[in-house]
Structures are given as C-alpha cells and as structure tokens.
Scaffold this motif. Structure first.
Motif, PDB file in Angstrom:
ATOM      1  N   SER A 164      39.179  24.922  69.916  1.00  0.00           N
ATOM      2  CA  SER A 164      38.419  24.935  68.666  1.00  0.00           C
ATOM      3  C   SER A 164      39.367  25.136  67.489  1.00  0.00           C
ATOM      4  N   ILE A 165      39.049  24.500  66.384  1.00  0.00           N
ATOM      5  CA  ILE A 165      39.835  24.642  65.158  1.00  0.00           C
ATOM      6  C   ILE A 165      39.120  25.531  64.150  1.00  0.00           C
ATOM      7  N   LEU A 166      37.947  26.037  64.516  1.00  0.00           N
ATOM      8  CA  LEU A 166      37.119  26.759  63.555  1.00  0.00           C
ATOM      9  C   LEU A 166      37.747  28.064  63.092  1.00  0.00           C
TER      10      LEU A 166
ATOM     11  N   ASP B  33      31.272  17.986  68.319  1.00  0.00           N
ATOM     12  CA  ASP B  33      30.640  19.087  67.608  1.00  0.00           C
ATOM     13  C   ASP B  33      30.775  18.884  66.090  1.00  0.00           C
TER      14      ASP B  33
ATOM     15  N   VAL C 232      35.298  14.962  71.403  1.00  0.00           N
ATOM     16  CA  VAL C 232      34.997  16.027  70.438  1.00  0.00           C
ATOM     17  C   VAL C 232      33.873  15.530  69.531  1.00  0.00           C
TER      18      VAL C 232
ATOM     19  N   CYS D  75      43.496  19.126  72.243  1.00  0.00           N
ATOM     20  CA  CYS D  75      42.299  18.348  72.568  1.00  0.00           C
ATOM     21  C   CYS D  75      42.617  17.239  73.563  1.00  0.00           C
TER      22      CYS D  75
ATOM     23  N   HIS E 151      46.315  21.199  67.266  1.00  0.00           N
ATOM     24  CA  HIS E 151      44.942  21.115  67.786  1.00  0.00           C
ATOM     25  C   HIS E 151      44.687  19.758  68.434  1.00  0.00           C
TER      26      HIS E 151
ATOM     27  N   ARG F  38      30.466  20.884  63.496  1.00  0.00           N
ATOM     28  CA  ARG F  38      31.263  21.863  62.761  1.00  0.00           C
ATOM     29  C   ARG F  38      32.754  21.630  62.972  1.00  0.00           C
ATOM     30  N   GLU F  39      33.116  21.300  64.203  1.00  0.00           N
ATOM     31  CA  GLU F  39      34.529  21.017  64.489  1.00  0.00           C
ATOM     32  C   GLU F  39      35.008  19.812  63.673  1.00  0.00           C
ATOM     33  N   CYS F  40      34.205  18.768  63.676  1.00  0.00           N
ATOM     34  CA  CYS F  40      34.600  17.544  62.968  1.00  0.00           C
ATOM     35  C   CYS F  40      34.667  17.771  61.467  1.00  0.00           C
TER      36      CYS F  40
ATOM     37  N   ARG G 222      35.359  20.665  59.924  1.00  0.00           N
ATOM     38  CA  ARG G 222      36.552  21.457  59.624  1.00  0.00           C
ATOM     39  C   ARG G 222      37.816  20.607  59.723  1.00  0.00           C
TER      40      ARG G 222
END
Length: 304
Positions: free
Chosen positions: A9-11, A83, A81, A35, A31, A85-87, A89
């Motif tokens: 995760s990058i969050l 998600d 990937v 991934c 990151h 929120r991930e995309c 960010r």
C-alpha cells in the motif's frame, strides 16, 4: 504468513510538497516494484506492456526515470491494483514527482553526482554530516563557498562560480521552513576552523556566520567540533552524509560518500548501519554541543 500476502500500500506515504519531487518519485518507484513483485509479473512482461525496455522499467522502479501517468495506470492494471484510494494517492504522487526541484533553476551548476543528494535531503527527518576539510556546504558563506569552488575549478567562469555558491546557500533553506524541517547534525574537524580559506576576513565572517546560525536555528542545527587529537577523526578523510527519512518503509536510509569529482550512494541496510556507527563514533569523540559556541568564539578571536 497473512501479512506477507498483503498487497503493498502507498497510503501511508503522505503528500508533502515540501519534501520535493525526488522523494515522491523514489517512494512511488519502490511501490511500483513491490506491486510487480507481489503480482508475480516478470520485468520483461511489465516492460513490454507499456512498450518500454527492461532497462527503462528498471530505471522507473529505482526513481531514475520519469514516471508517466499513462504508463503507471497500465502497470497498475497489469498488477491488479484496483483500489480507488490507492490509485488516487498514486496519481497525486505522480503529479508531485513531475514538479521541478527547488534547485532546478541552478541545475547547470549542480554536479551530476550531487543531484541525488539535493533531491532527497529536503525529505530527510535527520541529516548527520561529517566534514574533515571544510565547513559543510549547507553552512558556508557566499565568499567562503566561492573561494572553495574557485580552488577546485580554477578555469570556471565567474558566473558559474557564483551560481555554484548560490546553490550551496539555497540548501540551507530547508532548515528554515515551517513544516517538518530536517534536523542537521554537522560534525567537522577542529582544523577546519584554523585552515585559511581566502583571507583572514573571509574566515572571520565564516565563523561568525556559524555562530549566527546556531542562534537562528537552535533546534534544527547541531554543530559538533571533533579535535584533531582524536585518532578516529584522522582516519576518515572524506565527507560522509547519512540521511534518515520520515517514512523509512518507503524511503530507506541513504548514505552519501563524497570523493574527488564524484560520489558513492549506498542504501543497503548493513552499509547504512555501519556508516551510522562511524558517525556516532565521531560524535562521541567530538566536543559536547554546549562547548561548540565557545570553540567558535575562540576561532573568531584567532582570525580577528
């Protein structure tokens, strides 16, 4: 085992423009590599997916190549990937990574080997530096810096010398910023204060500048003076800089070892810990921080 299967995760890497594009680019690059590893995709397949060579992908995954939004989106799709929120960010970090560095207007005056350090030091939480020959670059006055630069580059045009000096002074601004500025712990050989660079007046004003900085930046700047009598000091003849960042899971410690007309960067954990131990030993033999001011005042009397 469950933690090992979790997707990276990058969050937890925040958007901090003051850290500079280099830090955002490096965090995002690492990151992407994680991934791809998590998805089990070979580098050749990933590179072909975006019409690039494996070497280009490798440079993307180490932060050495530009990160394009379209390429990133294609790779994220390949790696599964999805998600939101991930995309989101990642899109923010891609945008930040594309911004110009603070030193970019003076890029032509920055030696190529120095640029990775310039790009990463604004994101540091703590910088430890050892300088055996000169006042550390962050702390030099304009005239001291110009004298040093002219000695190293005697044929350089006056404008180039001036711009190289301006670049050194620009680096100090990160300690003055309001939001999470780095802490700089600088250790230097006591002989630096007695080694004449330029005229005695240049040295006098340089030492006074150090005293002024200690007053201006009592929390961000810590200066220690290592006596020549300490054997460990003389054994290390080159500058060392150790960077530790706010987000070590995304930005590992970086070690910068300066050489004549070049530098070596090392991010291996074992090397980082070894050089950190070296710097800690230098701090141990250096004068206590509360004695620094009196040592500088003594040097000021010497050059008066």
């Amino acid at each position: 085992m469950a933690a090992e299967r979790m997707a990276p995760s990058i969050l937890r890497f925040p958007h901090r423009p003051q850290w500079g594009p280099g830090a955002h680019r490096k965090a995002l690059a690492g990151h992407l590599r994680r991934c791809r590893d998590h998805a089990g995709v070979a580098s050749r397949l990933a590179a072909g997916h975006i019409g690039a060579s494996e070497s280009t992908l490798s440079r993307m995954e180490t932060g050495l190549a530009a990160l394009k939004q379209g390429d990133i989106e294609q790779l994220l799709q390949l790696y599964g990937v999805a998600d939101r929120r991930e995309c989101e960010r990642i899109a923010v970090l891609v945008h930040e990574a594309a911004q110009p560095d603070a030193w970019q207007p003076l890029a032509h005056a920055a030696a190529p080997y120095l640029r990775p350090l310039l790009g990463m030091e604004p994101a540091a939480r703590r910088i430890i530096s050892y300088e055996p020959q000169l006042v550390p670059g962050w702390l030099q006055t304009t005239e001291y810096a110009q004298t040093v630069i002219r000695a190293a580059h005697p044929t350089a045009p006056a404008k180039e010398v001036e711009e190289r000096a301006r670049l050194r002074l620009l680096r100090l601004q990160m300690l003055r910023r309001q939001t999470d500025p780095p802490v700089l712990l600088a250790v230097m050989d006591s002989e630096v204060l007695r080694r004449q660079v330029g005229s005695p007046g240049v040295m006098y004003r340089q030492v006074q500048h150090l005293l002024d900085l200690l007053t201006e930046l009592p929390y961000q700047l810590h200066l220690r003076i290592a006596p020549l009598e300490a054997g460990a000091v003389g054994a290390i003849g080159h500058p060392i800089v150790h960077l530790r960042f706010f987000t070590p899971e995304y930005l590992p410690d970086m070690v910068y070892l300066e050489q004549y007309e070049g530098a070596v960067y090392d991010e291996k954990p074992a090397s980082s810990e070894r050089y950190l131990a070296v710097l800690n030993n230098l701090c141990a033999v250096a004068s206590l921080a509360q004695h620094t001011r009196s040592l500088l005042e003594e040097a000021l009397r010497y050059w008066r």
